[in-house]
Design a protein around this motif. Structure first.
Motif, PDB file in Angstrom:
ATOM      1  N   ASP A 139       0.828  -1.210   0.000  1.00  0.00           N
ATOM      2  CA  ASP A 139       0.000   0.000   0.000  1.00  0.00           C
ATOM      3  C   ASP A 139       0.860   1.256   0.000  1.00  0.00           C
ATOM      4  N   ARG A 140       0.668   2.111  -0.992  1.00  0.00           N
ATOM      5  CA  ARG A 140       1.427   3.368  -1.041  1.00  0.00           C
ATOM      6  C   ARG A 140       0.596   4.535  -0.519  1.00  0.00           C
ATOM      7  N   SER A 141      -0.539   4.247   0.073  1.00  0.00           N
ATOM      8  CA  SER A 141      -1.436   5.348   0.447  1.00  0.00           C
ATOM      9  C   SER A 141      -0.907   6.163   1.611  1.00  0.00           C
ATOM     10  N   MET A 162       4.169   9.463  -3.833  1.00  0.00           N
ATOM     11  CA  MET A 162       5.397   9.417  -3.050  1.00  0.00           C
ATOM     12  C   MET A 162       5.132   9.984  -1.655  1.00  0.00           C
ATOM     13  N   THR A 163       4.819   9.073  -0.720  1.00  0.00           N
ATOM     14  CA  THR A 163       4.572   9.483   0.663  1.00  0.00           C
ATOM     15  C   THR A 163       5.917   9.745   1.339  1.00  0.00           C
ATOM     16  N   LEU A 164       5.851  10.254   2.561  1.00  0.00           N
ATOM     17  CA  LEU A 164       7.068  10.466   3.350  1.00  0.00           C
ATOM     18  C   LEU A 164       7.883   9.178   3.423  1.00  0.00           C
ATOM     19  N   LYS A 165       7.174   8.069   3.661  1.00  0.00           N
ATOM     20  CA  LYS A 165       7.849   6.774   3.796  1.00  0.00           C
ATOM     21  C   LYS A 165       8.549   6.381   2.493  1.00  0.00           C
ATOM     22  N   ASN A 166       7.850   6.517   1.370  1.00  0.00           N
ATOM     23  CA  ASN A 166       8.437   6.136   0.075  1.00  0.00           C
ATOM     24  C   ASN A 166       9.674   6.957  -0.258  1.00  0.00           C
ATOM     25  N   VAL A 167       9.568   8.283  -0.030  1.00  0.00           N
ATOM     26  CA  VAL A 167      10.700   9.166  -0.337  1.00  0.00           C
ATOM     27  C   VAL A 167      11.894   8.823   0.556  1.00  0.00           C
ATOM     28  N   ALA A 168      11.620   8.557   1.837  1.00  0.00           N
ATOM     29  CA  ALA A 168      12.703   8.196   2.767  1.00  0.00           C
ATOM     30  C   ALA A 168      13.381   6.901   2.322  1.00  0.00           C
ATOM     31  N   MET A 169      12.587   5.924   1.897  1.00  0.00           N
ATOM     32  CA  MET A 169      13.130   4.630   1.434  1.00  0.00           C
ATOM     33  C   MET A 169      14.075   4.807   0.249  1.00  0.00           C
ATOM     34  N   VAL A 170      13.656   5.677  -0.679  1.00  0.00           N
ATOM     35  CA  VAL A 170      14.425   5.864  -1.912  1.00  0.00           C
ATOM     36  C   VAL A 170      15.683   6.690  -1.644  1.00  0.00           C
ATOM     37  N   MET A 171      15.585   7.664  -0.753  1.00  0.00           N
ATOM     38  CA  MET A 171      16.731   8.549  -0.534  1.00  0.00           C
ATOM     39  C   MET A 171      17.761   7.990   0.452  1.00  0.00           C
ATOM     40  N   ALA A 172      17.317   7.151   1.409  1.00  0.00           N
ATOM     41  CA  ALA A 172      18.246   6.635   2.428  1.00  0.00           C
ATOM     42  C   ALA A 172      19.486   5.959   1.831  1.00  0.00           C
ATOM     43  N   PRO A 173      19.343   5.068   0.821  1.00  0.00           N
ATOM     44  CA  PRO A 173      20.559   4.441   0.280  1.00  0.00           C
ATOM     45  C   PRO A 173      21.518   5.457  -0.345  1.00  0.00           C
ATOM     46  N   ASN A 174      20.983   6.569  -0.842  1.00  0.00           N
ATOM     47  CA  ASN A 174      21.835   7.581  -1.482  1.00  0.00           C
ATOM     48  C   ASN A 174      22.632   8.396  -0.468  1.00  0.00           C
ATOM     49  N   LEU A 227      22.218  20.062   2.543  1.00  0.00           N
ATOM     50  CA  LEU A 227      21.241  19.129   3.118  1.00  0.00           C
ATOM     51  C   LEU A 227      19.888  19.831   3.297  1.00  0.00           C
ATOM     52  N   LYS A 228      19.913  21.076   3.738  1.00  0.00           N
ATOM     53  CA  LYS A 228      18.669  21.827   3.972  1.00  0.00           C
ATOM     54  C   LYS A 228      17.879  21.985   2.675  1.00  0.00           C
ATOM     55  N   VAL A 229      18.596  22.361   1.612  1.00  0.00           N
ATOM     56  CA  VAL A 229      17.935  22.547   0.308  1.00  0.00           C
ATOM     57  C   VAL A 229      17.360  21.209  -0.185  1.00  0.00           C
ATOM     58  N   LEU A 230      18.105  20.119   0.042  1.00  0.00           N
ATOM     59  CA  LEU A 230      17.635  18.790  -0.361  1.00  0.00           C
ATOM     60  C   LEU A 230      16.360  18.416   0.413  1.00  0.00           C
ATOM     61  N   LEU A 231      16.372  18.585   1.731  1.00  0.00           N
ATOM     62  CA  LEU A 231      15.213  18.205   2.550  1.00  0.00           C
ATOM     63  C   LEU A 231      13.987  19.049   2.213  1.00  0.00           C
ATOM     64  N   GLU A 232      14.206  20.342   1.932  1.00  0.00           N
ATOM     65  CA  GLU A 232      13.077  21.206   1.554  1.00  0.00           C
ATOM     66  C   GLU A 232      12.471  20.733   0.230  1.00  0.00           C
ATOM     67  N   PHE A 233      13.342  20.337  -0.705  1.00  0.00           N
ATOM     68  CA  PHE A 233      12.872  19.821  -1.991  1.00  0.00           C
ATOM     69  C   PHE A 233      12.087  18.518  -1.797  1.00  0.00           C
ATOM     70  N   LEU A 234      12.615  17.616  -0.963  1.00  0.00           N
ATOM     71  CA  LEU A 234      11.933  16.335  -0.722  1.00  0.00           C
ATOM     72  C   LEU A 234      10.554  16.566  -0.101  1.00  0.00           C
ATOM     73  N   GLN A 235      10.452  17.575   0.762  1.00  0.00           N
ATOM     74  CA  GLN A 235       9.148  17.887   1.362  1.00  0.00           C
ATOM     75  C   GLN A 235       8.168  18.373   0.297  1.00  0.00           C
ATOM     76  N   ARG A 236       8.671  19.152  -0.666  1.00  0.00           N
ATOM     77  CA  ARG A 236       7.788  19.633  -1.752  1.00  0.00           C
ATOM     78  C   ARG A 236       7.303  18.465  -2.605  1.00  0.00           C
ATOM     79  N   VAL A 237       8.158  17.455  -2.797  1.00  0.00           N
ATOM     80  CA  VAL A 237       7.738  16.248  -3.542  1.00  0.00           C
ATOM     81  C   VAL A 237       6.609  15.563  -2.771  1.00  0.00           C
ATOM     82  N   ILE A 238       6.801  15.423  -1.443  1.00  0.00           N
ATOM     83  CA  ILE A 238       5.807  14.744  -0.590  1.00  0.00           C
ATOM     84  C   ILE A 238       4.490  15.520  -0.560  1.00  0.00           C
TER      85      ILE A 238
END
Length: 629
Positions: A23-25, A437-449, A418-429
């Motif tokens: 579930d991606r909801s 792309m929920t908070l969880k999905n974005v975190a999963m994808v970005m953590a390995p990077n 890092l701040k600019v990256l996190l602000e961008f990720l929040q805009r995606v969410i």
């Protein structure tokens, strides 16, 4: 190909055939095995990109420190290197610093000094090895030497841990260790309030010592994250960037000691890693150190704090639309990403690169590639492991507190990026309804990077892989969710900086008095007479401050302090005076600054209650200016 690049070899048997059966909801934000699917897929994409990538780079080697070396390095970083070694005789400056520490911070310093001392004795370095007890006793014996002769050291030693530690007589600020003011349950266990007035390690120690800990722990399972908030501070919230460099240096030392004290309480080992220096590229875009990139970018755009390529890739992704399904999760075409990478290296700075042909998923892959290719991780070699270890702290609140301190410890370039990256990720969410792309999905994808880095974790054993993957994804989730809180400097640290500045000023005055007593007395008398004539003192009635605004049409104003008067009101009052000059500065461009007294310089947030702040720092000057000036 980098050796030891990945911390995991994952088991594909856990994956669903189409990779999309979970579930991606976002209605249930738990990290079960199925929801880790995005993480493993991202690792697979990274493997593939790595195989095709043109950038050949030596693996970063993390140096295993010798006995005592870590502690020596830690004391240097904390600004306490004069507690050991050849300069150990000159520790009076450190006594001022140590006198402002909390009980738990002191314990962390004692522990490290003890280790260094033992190591030095073993190595037979017999130059002035202090006994750790002497260092801390020195404060209590120096009643008239360090302070001003009228007061003992403000912080009690660990034997007196039940006494309050709320600063000196007549001091207007506590050191954040005054635990007796309200019931322990209120102080420690307000579920969503983050207490910035009391040292995090002191809070944790009290939690451990009482049964309150059991009540605060929060149920098991990783459900939706709590809505943590910062209670309003009448003397103003201080953000990173609001303080002058000399005070930020003190903040760094205190944050390092505080984080170590917090980890010590829970038996989590805090080790700063050290990288062996390797040859890195001194020009280009990918695989170039942040400092080098910024140096070359500042020649093109003076004052830029974020690499231009990083800014451009984010702008490129946002230009299409953030509603694209699977944004950041779906990779670009590997061969195309590789050729774009080469083309960017050749044409980006010439301005001849054609951005129109860059597809959105390719731009997202390039952004992630940029982060992975940095010769040292964005979260730094020193602190990457400490970021990972945040997951080992028992409560979410403590994990958030540790992340707050870690952000304070990052170098400016890493922190800004890092701040600019996190602000961008929040805009995606924010577009999750459309892009899935929920908070969880974005975190999963970005953590390995951000967390799987060459030279780290190559010895990780397979059983721990899943735990670590889930843990780093959780840390990533925290950083995105609570980013606004993470860039706040805790009030107890600001108060310790104020205390240090006050004590240092007293010490400086005493030193001068010893050298040139008569001259100084004459000088003081003259200065006092002058001061009586200045509008800042005698001419200004009690409860009134003089505010200067050299860049505005009204350059100075006496302001009556009231209970409700805020910094924003004063700025608005100045901006409304348009006598003569054309007003060019907008409200959001100018701020009221607190300068001098017990702080170097601090930019005030608009909601700062001025009467409360004036009581905290009555000797400050008040100036309105823009952040640039």
């Amino acid at each position: 190909r980098r050796s030891g690049q990945y911390t995991m070899n994952h088991d594909h048997s856990k994956k669903t055939p189409d990779g999309a059966s979970f579930d991606r909801s976002g209605s249930q934000d738990s990290l079960d095995e199925l929801s880790m699917d995005d993480y493993w897929k991202e690792l697979e994409n990274i493997h593939e990109t790595r195989g095709n990538n043109h950038v050949e780079q030596v693996a970063l080697v993390v140096k295993e420190p010798d006995e005592g070396e870590l502690e020596e390095e830690w004391l240097k970083e904390a600004g306490l290197s004069n507690l050991f070694g050849e300069s150990s005789g000159d520790s009076l400056e450190s006594v001022v610093f140590l006198s402002t520490l909390t009980r738990t911070q002191k314990a962390a310093v004692e522990k490290r000094v003890e280790t260094v001392t033992q190591t030095m004795r073993k190595r037979n370095k017999q130059h002035q090895i202090p006994d750790v007890r002497d260092i801390f006793r020195l404060q209590n014996d120096s009643k008239g030497k360090v302070c001003d002769g009228s007061e003992p050291s403000t912080v009690r030693t660990s034997e007196n841990k039940n006494e309050t530690q709320d600063g000196t007589k007549g001091s207007k600020f506590s050191l954040g260790t005054d635990e007796q003011k309200r019931p322990l349950e209120d102080m420690l266990c307000s579920d969503t309030d983050i207490n910035l007035e009391i040292s995090f390690a002191e809070q944790a120690a009290n939690l451990k010592d009482t049964s309150v800990g059991k009540m605060c722990k929060g149920g098991g399972g990783d459900t939706l994250l709590p809505n943590f908030r910062l209670p309003k501070d009448k003397t103003g919230t201080t953000k990173i960037g609001d303080l002058a460099p000399q005070d930020m240096k003190k903040v760094y030392s205190l944050a390092l000691i505080e984080l170590t004290a917090l980890y010590d309480i829970f038996g989590t080992e805090f080790k700063q890693q050290k990288a062996v220096k390797i040859k890195t590229k001194d020009s280009g875009l990918f695989g170039v150190p942040l400092s080098v990139l910024l140096e070359q970018d500042q020649k093109k755009v003076p004052g830029t704090k974020i690499p231009l390529i990083f800014q451009k890739l984010i702008a490129q992704i946002e230009e299409a639309t953030l509603e694209t399904e699977g944004l950041l999760r779906i990779p670009g075409v590997a061969t195309r990403v590789k050729s774009l990478c080469q083309e960017l290296e050749a044409k980006f700075y010439e301005g001849t690169f054609n951005w129109e042909n860059v597809k959105q998923h390719d731009a997202a892959s390039l952004l992630k590639l940029f982060i992975r290719e940095l010769p040292q991780p964005l979260l730094t070699v020193e602190y990457l492991k400490a970021f990972q270890d945040v997951q080992n702290l028992p409560t979410r609140k403590q994990q958030l507190q540790a992340l707050n301190l870690l952000v304070l410890l990052l170098p400016e370039a890493n922190r800004d990026t890092l701040k600019v990256l996190l602000e961008f990720l929040q805009r995606v969410i924010d577009h999750r309804d459309k892009n899935k792309m929920t908070l969880k999905n974005v975190a999963m994808v970005m953590a390995p990077n951000l967390f799987t880095f060459h030279g780290f974790g190559s010895k990780t054993i397979e059983q721990r892989e899943f735990v670590m993957a889930a843990g780093t994804a959780n840390v990533m989730r925290f950083m995105i969710q609570y980013q606004k809180l993470l860039w706040t400097i805790p009030k107890f640290i600001i108060n310790q900086v104020r205390k240090q500045n006050t004590e240092s000023q007293k010490k400086e005055k005493k030193d001068k008095a010893m050298k040139k007593l008569l001259k100084k007395m004459a000088y003081d008398r003259e200065k006092h007479e002058k001061q009586e004539k200045t509008p800042n003192d005698a001419d200004v009635p009690q409860g009134v401050i003089r505010v200067q605004a050299p860049h505005l049409s009204k350059v100075s104003m006496a302001i009556q302090l009231t209970e409700e008067l805020k910094a924003g009101d004063i700025v608005a009052r100045f901006l409304s005076q348009k006598s003569g000059n054309v007003q060019t500065l907008k409200k959001e461009e100018v701020f009221l600054y607190e300068i001098g007294g017990n702080i170097g310089e601090r930019c005030l947030d608009d909601d700062t209650y001025m009467k409360d702040l004036y009581q905290l720092n009555p000797n400050a000057e008040w100036v309105i200016k823009s952040k640039q000036s």
